[in-house]
Design an enzyme around this catalytic site. Structure first.
Site, short mmCIF file in Angstrom:
data_model
loop_
_atom_site.label_atom_id
_atom_site.label_comp_id
_atom_site.label_asym_id
_atom_site.label_seq_id
_atom_site.Cartn_x
_atom_site.Cartn_y
_atom_site.Cartn_z
N ASP A 145 -5.80 1.53 4.84
CA ASP A 145 -4.68 1.56 3.90
C ASP A 145 -4.58 2.99 3.37
O ASP A 145 -5.52 3.78 3.52
CB ASP A 145 -4.96 0.56 2.78
CG ASP A 145 -3.87 0.59 1.73
OD1 ASP A 145 -2.69 0.59 2.12
OD2 ASP A 145 -4.20 0.64 0.53
N ASP A 152 -8.46 -1.44 -0.45
CA ASP A 152 -9.01 -1.57 -1.80
C ASP A 152 -8.23 -2.50 -2.70
O ASP A 152 -8.66 -2.80 -3.81
CB ASP A 152 -9.09 -0.19 -2.46
CG ASP A 152 -7.72 0.30 -2.90
OD1 ASP A 152 -6.73 -0.02 -2.22
OD2 ASP A 152 -7.65 1.00 -3.93
N ASP A 158 -4.66 -6.09 0.38
CA ASP A 158 -5.42 -5.80 1.60
C ASP A 158 -6.34 -6.95 2.00
O ASP A 158 -6.87 -6.96 3.11
CB ASP A 158 -6.27 -4.54 1.42
CG ASP A 158 -5.42 -3.29 1.22
OD1 ASP A 158 -4.37 -3.19 1.88
OD2 ASP A 158 -5.81 -2.43 0.42
#
Length: 758
Positions: A446, A646, A650
């Protein structure tokens, strides 16, 4: 987990066999216990799992659980508490102390036995008549009896239990081997006439007390070394536990009082004075201070804390004093979660251990069969004294074939590897994640909070023509100092970084989702969105809006500033790429990984970041479900995928990947969905995790190869295959030493992971 009503072992309902009686279902560890239960009167009642008690488990067989210390019925290893505590591990220390005491007393008594048995080979002593007389024989008997029957008693207990429960293990072989040597010698000394004359030497049978005694001592030595090594594997957990203070200053009606940490409850108010460690996770209610949070962030610089800020248990308070309210205590704190994660990972089983388990399942019965066959061959076809040769070689086979090295090969490496990772800030949730990490070829990341810092930062100060940049930032930051918005904090910090002294604003007011306004140094200042400025009667924003569009295309947030009712410029805030990200990506590429960025941000920003960092592939403006679909696509193409993220968004992708990697600075949901958590939130931790996985799996394979090779070569030699060619036989003493050495070698090899370079 429920208790087997026959043997008391804790078993998993989903995996164990069961039987029904009186409308109730009972669960059993083995068919033997089930049959015994069914044949007994219908009086047994299922016992519930005790509440508030420590549950003990086997490090090699995590499915074995019970509410008291003891030994594993499957392998005989001492059980360990499942829940880590800051105190001394009394069960493990008691086991180590007991084995150490038995070893030293046993060694003291066994050494004279060994000397007496070998005295006839020493020229000065060999000519003495007492060497072959009753004095020597009875002395050996008297000295070796406590060695075998007391020092070695735990081995007979475990061996007997293994046969009763039909879980044959290393202690089965030790008990049979040592017991056979001792009983044969005792019968030969007391009743020599029952043996054929061909087996007697000058009317007496040969004695093998030295073999029984020395093998017992050598196995005890192996146990002591193993227990010491296992205590070292827990050093990572102990180091983590030591981060928490033992007590807390509780604020009570009669004043502050110091109480043990385990008595702190959610909602309790505590005082933290300068230099103290924060006792639990909570929030500041009074005062302010700076807290050193390197335990969590890895950064040595203290973090300012004021009323309303969160503090983490185990971090160190600076010069200020404050009152906090407990929000998470015990195992619910961040430190508690980390400790439990490490402990559970050390007990978990890697898939590769299935190979060792399958071999060990048939190994002991095969060894017993080989021992019986060895006895038969030597008794029927061997040279005189045939019975003595048959017994000694059969015993040597039993002793050297103990599968302890095979059983320790995987768990020891996992325990040490997980501990080493914890020391480096790489928390492994289970052994399976550690094994899978070795095979990862593609890393999906990400952007926000993973590649970037996840914290807004002032990037550009763009005053209008004729306005000094420092004066411009001074006025805006002095106003924003009163705001609690993250973007305001970024502007204030940006001013401090430039050593700009801020002053108090007057007539401050804040409009939600709009901006702030007030007076600084007698001048009217407004900071916010263009619509907010228009509502405040500010006109002529078109030029600034054109500049803002370019900034937004770069992924920056533009904040408009007006001074004395006129447009004065723009402050651009963005989430910068972490300073370590470029180095981490270079490192990951060197390890052979392909990097793919999946982000919900706009394509221009994502493409710019991907180009800056040299990523292999990028997908932008993608929803959480799209991340999951993309990972499925990569896996369908034969890629071994790890995902690093995080945020809550996600979590689905972390679960879909073969290995989920959560940044420790992110959300609890992300960490719960991940197999590996990086405490420091540093992408370089992924490279460390890859190296840790490769080092651990390599170590496991080395251990397994050594254990298999050792047993493959040791058993035939002990059986006497070299005797027809070289006249060589393997003494049970040498077999015992070799067996202990094999276990120590496996443990020593695993302990090398303590120093693995990550």
């Amino acid at each position: 987990m429920v208790k087997d009503p026959i043997c008391g072992m804790m078993v998993d309902e989903a995996k164990s066999i069961h039987a029904d009686r009186d409308g109730q279902r009972f669960y059993f560890c083995s068919e033997h216990c089930r049959k015994k239960f069914l044949s007994a009167p219908a009086t047994a009642k299922p016992e519930e799992k005790p509440q508030g008690k420590v549950i003990y488990t086997c490090p090699m067989h995590p499915e074995v659980q019970q509410d008291h210390p003891g030994s594993c019925p499957k392998c005989g290893m001492a059980l360990e508490p499942m829940t880590a505590s800051a105190g001394t591990n009394e069960g493990e220390n008691a086991e180590l102390q007991d084995m150490t005491r038995r070893f030293w007393i046993g060694a003291t008594l066994a050494l004279p036995v060994f000397i007496l048995s070998m005295a006839h080979m020493i020229p000065p002593l060999g000519r003495q008549p007492w060497v072959h007389g009753d004095v020597s024989r009875w002395t050996q008997f008297v000295l070796s009896t406590p060695v075998v029957c007391w020092a070695g008693w735990p081995f007979f207990q475990r061996g007997w239990r293994s046969m009763i429960s039909r879980h044959l293990n290393m202690f089965t072989l030790i008990a049979i081997g040592v017991g056979a040597a001792f009983l044969f010698s005792t019968i030969g000394m007391l009743l020599p006439n029952i043996f054929p004359a061909t087996m007697l030497h000058e009317g007496r049978a040969d004695l093998y007390y030295e073999a029984a005694a020395m093998v017992t001592v050598l196995v005890l030595l192996g146990q002591v070394l193993e227990l010491r090594a296992r205590s070292r594997t827990g050093s990572a957990i102990k180091a983590l536990l030591n981060l928490a203070p033992p007590t807390a200053r509780l604020i009570a009606a009669g004043g502050d009082k110091e109480v043990p940490l385990d008595q702190v409850k959610v909602g309790d108010r505590m005082r933290v004075v300068p230099g103290d460690k924060v006792p639990v996770d909570g929030v500041l209610e009074e005062g302010h201070s700076s807290v050193e949070e390197s335990m969590v962030t890895g950064e040595p610089l203290p973090v300012e804390k004021a009323v309303g800020d969160k503090v983490t248990g185990g971090t160190v308070n600076g010069t200020g004093s404050f009152v906090m309210r407990a929000e998470r205590v015990g195992n619910d704190t961040l430190l508690g979660q980390i400790v439990n994660m490490v402990a559970e990972a050390q007990r978990s089983r890697a898939p590769i251990q299935g190979l060792a388990d399958k071999v060990a399942g048939i190994f002991v019965p095969v060894v017993l069969a080989v021992s019986v066959l060895t006895f038969g061959v030597w008794f029927w076809f061997g040279p005189e004294p045939r019975l003595a040769h048959a017994i000694i070689n059969a015993v040597a086979v039993l002793i050297i074939a103990c599968p302890c090295a095979l059983g320790l090969a995987t768990p020891m490496s996992i325990m040490v590897g997980v501990g080493r990772g914890a020391q480096a800030g790489v928390l492994v949730k289970n052994a399976e994640a550690l094994e899978r990490m070795e095979k990862v070829t593609t890393l999906v990341v990400d952007k926000t909070g993973t590649l970037t810092e996840g914290k807004p930062k002032l990037m550009d100060v763009l005053p209008a023509d004729g306005i000094d940049a420092k004066d411009f930032l001074h006025l805006a930051a002095s106003l924003e100092k009163n705001s609690e918005h993250p973007l305001a904090a970024a502007i204030v910090q940006g001013a401090k970084d430039q050593s700009i002294t801020l002053e108090d604003a007057k007539d401050f007011r804040s409009v939600t989702a709009g901006g702030v306004a007030g007076t600084v140094s007698g001048r009217s200042v407004i900071v916010g969105k263009p619509d907010f400025l228009r509502d405040e009667k500010v006109t002529g924003l078109e030029t600034l809006e054109a500049t803002a569009i370019k900034l937004q295309e770069e992924g920056k947030t533009a904040m408009f500033v007006a001074i004395d009712g006129k447009p004065a410029g723009i402050l651009a805030v963005a989430d910068p790429v972490k300073a370590t990200t470029a180095e981490a990506i270079k490192d990951l590429h060197s390890l052979g990984l392909k990097l793919v960025m999946l982000t919900g941000d706009n394509r221009r920003t994502a493409a710019a970041v991907a180009k800056q960092l040299g990523l292999d592939e990028v997908e932008a403006e993608i929803e959480p479900a799209g991340k999951v679909a993309h990972i499925k696509k990569l896996r369908a193409a034969g890629k071994h995928v790890a995902m690093a993220g995080d945020g809550i968004n996600d979590a689905p992708a972390l679960s879909e990947a073969e290995v989920g990697i959560a940044m420790g600075t992110g959300t609890d949901v992300a960490m719960q969905s991940a197999g590996i958590t990086l405490v420091k939130g540093d992408l370089r931790g992924i490279a460390q995790a890859v190296r840790l996985s490769r080092a651990t799996m390599s170590n496991i394979r080395q251990n397994l190869v050594f254990a298999f090779l050792y047993n493959s070569l040791g058993i035939p030699i002990a059986a006497g295959v070299l005797y027809p060619f070289f006249g060589l036989l393997l003494s049970p003493i040498i077999a015992g030493a070799a067996m202990s050495l094999s276990s120590v070698s496996v443990i020593s090899n695993a302990l090398r992971l303590h120093h693995a370079k990550l």
